[in-house]
Design a protein around this motif. Sequence first.
Motif, PDB file in Angstrom:
ATOM      1  N   GLN A 152      25.352  25.691  37.283  1.00  0.00           N
ATOM      2  CA  GLN A 152      25.471  24.240  37.374  1.00  0.00           C
ATOM      3  C   GLN A 152      24.824  23.585  36.158  1.00  0.00           C
ATOM      4  OE1 GLN A 152      23.910  22.560  40.940  1.00  0.00           O
ATOM      5  NE2 GLN A 152      25.065  20.678  40.723  1.00  0.00           N
ATOM      6  N   ASP A 153      23.748  24.187  35.647  1.00  0.00           N
ATOM      7  CA  ASP A 153      23.089  23.677  34.445  1.00  0.00           C
ATOM      8  C   ASP A 153      24.043  23.726  33.254  1.00  0.00           C
ATOM      9  OD1 ASP A 153      20.918  22.624  33.041  1.00  0.00           O
ATOM     10  OD2 ASP A 153      20.311  24.623  32.368  1.00  0.00           O
ATOM     11  N   ASN A 157      27.338  23.571  33.441  1.00  0.00           N
ATOM     12  CA  ASN A 157      28.355  22.544  33.684  1.00  0.00           C
ATOM     13  C   ASN A 157      27.828  21.157  33.333  1.00  0.00           C
ATOM     14  OD1 ASN A 157      30.250  24.383  34.540  1.00  0.00           O
ATOM     15  ND2 ASN A 157      29.809  24.108  36.726  1.00  0.00           N
ATOM     16  N   THR A 158      26.556  20.910  33.649  1.00  0.00           N
ATOM     17  CA  THR A 158      25.955  19.618  33.334  1.00  0.00           C
ATOM     18  C   THR A 158      25.871  19.435  31.825  1.00  0.00           C
ATOM     19  OG1 THR A 158      24.641  19.762  35.358  1.00  0.00           O
ATOM     20  CG2 THR A 158      23.934  18.158  33.720  1.00  0.00           C
ATOM     21  N   ARG A 159      25.492  20.486  31.129  1.00  0.00           N
ATOM     22  CA  ARG A 159      25.401  20.427  29.676  1.00  0.00           C
ATOM     23  C   ARG A 159      26.782  20.214  29.060  1.00  0.00           C
ATOM     24  NH1 ARG A 159      23.891  25.582  27.764  1.00  0.00           N
ATOM     25  NH2 ARG A 159      22.121  25.424  29.149  1.00  0.00           N
ATOM     26  N   ARG A 206      27.760  16.629  29.570  1.00  0.00           N
ATOM     27  CA  ARG A 206      27.054  15.756  28.636  1.00  0.00           C
ATOM     28  C   ARG A 206      27.653  15.850  27.236  1.00  0.00           C
ATOM     29  NH1 ARG A 206      21.622  17.674  28.732  1.00  0.00           N
ATOM     30  NH2 ARG A 206      21.772  18.370  30.868  1.00  0.00           N
TER      31      ARG A 206
END
Length: 77
Positions: free
Chosen positions: A2-3, A5-7, A10
């Motif tokens: 998930q980290d 995907n968040t990056r 962004r």
Amino acid sequence: MQDNNTRDARDIQQRLEGLEIKASFMEDLLDQLNLTIYRQQELIDRLTHEVIQLRQQAPEGGSNGPRNLRDELPPHY
């Protein structure tokens, strides 16, 4: 995961914002160029009109042939 995907989200958001900024600057530049072209065309039209008027004012006879520079000397020569 998930980290990651968040990056990625962004990064995509930043790239999208960058493209929007570039598009905004390009729109402004296009507007400026259009205004410049419009003004230049107005000037061309005005100058063309002036040339037409000058040609109509010019005497028909004798001005088209070669000129003698001695005829243009001041009278004291």
